[in-house]
Design an enzyme around this catalytic site. Structure first.
Site, PDB file in Angstrom:
ATOM      1  N   GLU A  95       0.827  -1.218   0.000  1.00 19.59           N
ATOM      2  CA  GLU A  95       0.000   0.000   0.000  1.00 19.59           C
ATOM      3  C   GLU A  95       0.856   1.262   0.000  1.00 19.59           C
ATOM      4  O   GLU A  95       0.518   2.252  -0.653  1.00 19.59           O
ATOM      5  CB  GLU A  95      -0.956  -0.030   1.197  1.00 19.59           C
ATOM      6  CG  GLU A  95      -2.039  -1.089   1.003  1.00 19.59           C
ATOM      7  CD  GLU A  95      -2.969  -1.212   2.194  1.00 19.59           C
ATOM      8  OE1 GLU A  95      -2.494  -1.610   3.277  1.00 19.59           O
ATOM      9  OE2 GLU A  95      -4.163  -0.896   2.042  1.00 19.59           O
ATOM     10  N   GLU A 145      -3.480  -9.829   2.957  1.00 22.09           N
ATOM     11  CA  GLU A 145      -4.345  -9.654   4.133  1.00 22.09           C
ATOM     12  C   GLU A 145      -5.400 -10.748   4.277  1.00 22.09           C
ATOM     13  O   GLU A 145      -5.758 -11.125   5.381  1.00 22.09           O
ATOM     14  CB  GLU A 145      -5.040  -8.280   4.085  1.00 22.09           C
ATOM     15  CG  GLU A 145      -4.154  -7.109   4.486  1.00 22.09           C
ATOM     16  CD  GLU A 145      -3.274  -6.605   3.354  1.00 22.09           C
ATOM     17  OE1 GLU A 145      -3.219  -7.241   2.279  1.00 22.09           O
ATOM     18  OE2 GLU A 145      -2.622  -5.562   3.547  1.00 22.09           O
TER      19      GLU A 145
END
Ligand code: NAD
Length: 679
Positions: free
Chosen positions: A105, A125
């Protein structure tokens, strides 16, 4: 405290460097350091571009998982990402190792990403039951398109640099040894140019123009994703990226993320994450215990297990000598291994050279003397104590001193097997699961006399051959099969009381197991161990065999199978079962699925409690590791012991009592004290 982040000006480029071993996790101090660096670049007119890079093994490999569940500490990762992207001076992510999760990210928030060839990038994730929470699901599709973003977000599997470059996730692949220098040079070329910001990208339009891609993705990955909440949330978030503004999409991502973070699946998967790591530690074996070098491994028996076990070592580049009693058995066993490798190659998961390299490390023999210089020998002959003892006595007489002698027994007493040798300290159980070249679990059975260096070596070896290890003490069936027994016993009893056998399978399927016990029986073959006399029928299984219902291979077993192996319950079998029940004087009744579920699963928890009480497992989480990796217990429930904690131990005890099933002292005490097995 000194910051893990340092900054240095190289001409007009500010290099922000993280040094936060082992994986540059994005803890608070790292986030603060990056934010300060970006601020510094903004405030200093002599700086015209920024590079973000990491020292050590890897670029930021994820969030700091120890911060999970604690109050957030500013600056948050989304804030840092927004700050980076908002910079008016070009920011370049210089990636080596793995840019995962929060690391990915951060990279997405940078205006450019360059990487060394072996780097990997991804959003894993979902493996912790979550989705990215710092706008990863919104920036990625805008940068690479929804279709390319979907597998990254929903499967969590990282991609390599070639793939990343082809979808536009990476701008340039650069020299392996010159990352920092090349990043600075690259950054200089971007000074004064319009800045590409991922949040403003439009690649996500593919999902709007062609919304079928979401359903197609779901359909193609249905089996892998079955039961998991996070991948679906990931798909929803990527879809939202095409339908909403960036700001609204980020809000949507946050909603989905928060729901997952506070839900049971993510808690269970985070429990498992730590459980797998904990299982690697044997409490009384020091981490610096010297290891026994293992360069050559002997296997006794080239049957189902011996062949599969051998393949693990061959694939890891370790030489194997495999011994059989007869040439035909040896030839058959070795041919099966070759066939398995060739099938893998056909599916494109191995090259022809790799097949030959693996098979080149394999030698077959009928002579025990050929095992003399092995560092480890694993016995995988018939499950019979006398046969095993004979094999171990022979091994003891020929294999060099200091070598490890292991048994793959499923149930037998390792301590008794060890008495056949003069070196019980070097004997242990290495319990592989079928198919041994595929199943992840390795139960390491610690005998009374097993030495520390032997155990430490086995743990290390497990890792080398790609297994997840858990240690069990010596008891019948060890951890896994011991807990399977009460479940199987209940399944057999339930059908005698009138439960539909397909309901039993369905209850376990609905719970998340890949299959139930009757489907499993059909797959393995009902006739395993059958005496082959159709006139002698004393059990349901014998009755099925007498009727030619040998399982899937015969087109019928408990179920009838069509040519695509779809199963349908059989009236004939239902009748066989009810006739048996009648003969035994058992009254049949309708049994609801909830009762079936409780009677299958609660006794397993009770057995797990006994295993803990007898210290046959070091910790409850090891039991979870065994069941998730060896028996298909659904990961998203965290394993039997974590699941029992979530259900509530008092509820488990009440259920057992209601069905007149035994409750161990350990379980009832824990329940009465309001305690849990895990956490
Ligand atoms: P198998 O019958 O497929 O293979 C056993 C092989 O051992 C045969 O090829 C046989 O010829 C050979 N053999 C027998 N005695 C021998 C001797 N004295 N010397 C050399 N070779 C000999 O059996 P399997 O399913 O591979 O099981 C082997 C062991 O693994 C058993 O202890 C079993 O309990 C255990 N195990 C089996 C499974 C499973 O699912 N099949 C799973 C875990 C553990």
């Amino acid at each position: 405290m000194t910051s893990p982040i340092s900054t240095e000006c190289q001409d007009n480029v500010l290099v922000i460097t993280s040094d936060n071993p082992p994986v540059n996790a994005l803890g608070q101090a790292v986030r603060q350091g990056i934010a300060d660096g970006i601020q510094k670049a903004r405030d200093d007119d002599s700086i015209e571009a920024v590079v973000i890079r990491c020292d050590g093994q890897t670029f930021f490999a994820g969030a700091d998982i120890t911060e999970f569940g604690k109050p957030p500490k500013a600056p948050s990762l989304p804030e840092v990402c927004d700050l980076i992207e908002a910079s008016e001076k070009p920011v370049v992510a210089a990636i080596h190792g793995t840019a995962l999760g929060g690391g990915c990210e951060i990279a997405l928030a940078c205006h450019y990403r360059i990487a060394v060839p072996p780097a990997k990038i991804g959003l894993p994730e979902v493996k912790l039951g979550l989705i990215p929470g710092a706008a990863g699901t919104q920036r990625l599709p805008r940068l690479v398109g929804a279709e390319a973003a979907l597998p990254i977000v929903a499967t969590g599997i990282p991609i390599d640099t070639k793939k990343a470059e082809s979808i536009g996730l990476i701008d340039k692949i650069i020299g392996e040894t010159s990352l920092e220098k090349d990043a600075v040079t690259f950054a200089k070329t971007k000074i004064g140019q319009p800045l590409p910001r991922a949040s403003q990208g439009s690649a996500n339009e593919d999902g709007v123009k062609n919304p079928d891609i979401f359903d197609k993705f779901r359909a193609n990955n249905g089996r892998k994703l079955r039961g998991f909440d996070a991948p679906n949330a990931g798909i929803e978030a990527v879809k939202a990226a095409g339908e909403m503004s960036f700001a609204d999409g980020v809000k949507k991502e946050r909603e989905l993320f928060t729901k997952l973070m506070t839900g049971t699946q993510s808690a269970a998967m985070r429990h498992y994450f730590f459980a797998e790591r904990a299982a690697n530690k044997i409490d009384d074996v020091p981490a610096d215990t010297p290891l026994i070098p293992i360069n050559k491994v002997g296997i006794i028996g080239a049957g189902t297990m011996g062949g599969g076990i051998a393949m693990n070592f061959l694939s890891a580049g370790i030489e194997i000598v495999i011994l059989e009693m007869k040439q035909e058995a040896l030839d058959r066993g070795m041919a099966v291994m070759r066939k398995n490798y060739e099938n893998t190659a056909k599916r494109g998961r191995m090259t022809a050279e790799q097949v030959e390299a693996a098979m080149g490390l394999l030698t077959g023999t009928l002579e025990y003397d050929d095992l003399a210089d092995c560092d480890l020998v694993i016995e995988a002959v018939y499950e019979n104590m006398e046969v095993k003892k004979e094999v171990f006595a022979k091994l003891d007489s020929v294999v060099k001193l200091g070598a490890i002698l292991a048994s793959n027994t499923s149930y037998l007493n390792i301590d008794e097997i060890a008495t056949a040798t003069e070196r019980p300290g070097y004997v242990l159980g290495l319990h592989f699961f079928s198919p041994a070249n595929v199943m992840k679990l390795l139960e390491i059975v610690r005998g009374e006399k097993t030495r520390h260096d032997v155990l430490a070596t086995a743990m290390k070896l497990a890792k080398k051959i790609g297994k997840v290890a858990a240690v069990s003490g010596v008891c019948p069936g060890f951890i896994g099969n011991r807990m399977l027994s009460p479940r199987q016993q209940q399944a057999n009893q339930l059908i005698m009381e009138g439960a539909n056998y397909w309901d039993i399978d369905d209850v376990l399927l609905e719970f998340g197991f890949p299959m139930g016990p009757f489907q499993m029986g059909d797959l393995a073959g009902i006739d395993i161990g059958w005496h082959r006399d159709p006139s002698k029928v004393t059990t349901v299984r014998e009755a099925l065999c007498a009727a030619g219902r040998f399982g899937q291979k015969a087109g019928k077993g408990f179920y009838d199978y069509d040519e695509r192996r779809n199963r349908t319950p059989s009236d004939e079998v239902k009748k066989i079962i009810s006739d048996f029940a009648e003969k035994e004087g058992k009254k049949q009744r309708d049994i609801p699925k909830e009762e079936i579920k409780q009677r299958l699963l609660y006794p397993m928890v009770n057995e797990g409690a006994k295993i803990l009480e007898e210290k046959m497992a070091q910790r409850a989480s090891d039991i979870d590791v065994v069941w998730i990796n060896g028996y298909g217990w659904p990961l998203y429930t965290g394993g039997p012991m974590f699941w029992a904690d979530s259900v509530g131990l008092d509820t488990v005890v009440a259920g057992l009592e209601k069905h007149n099933l035994p409750v161990s002292d350990y379980l009832s005490k824990k329940a009465a004290a309001g305690e849990k097995f895990t956490r």
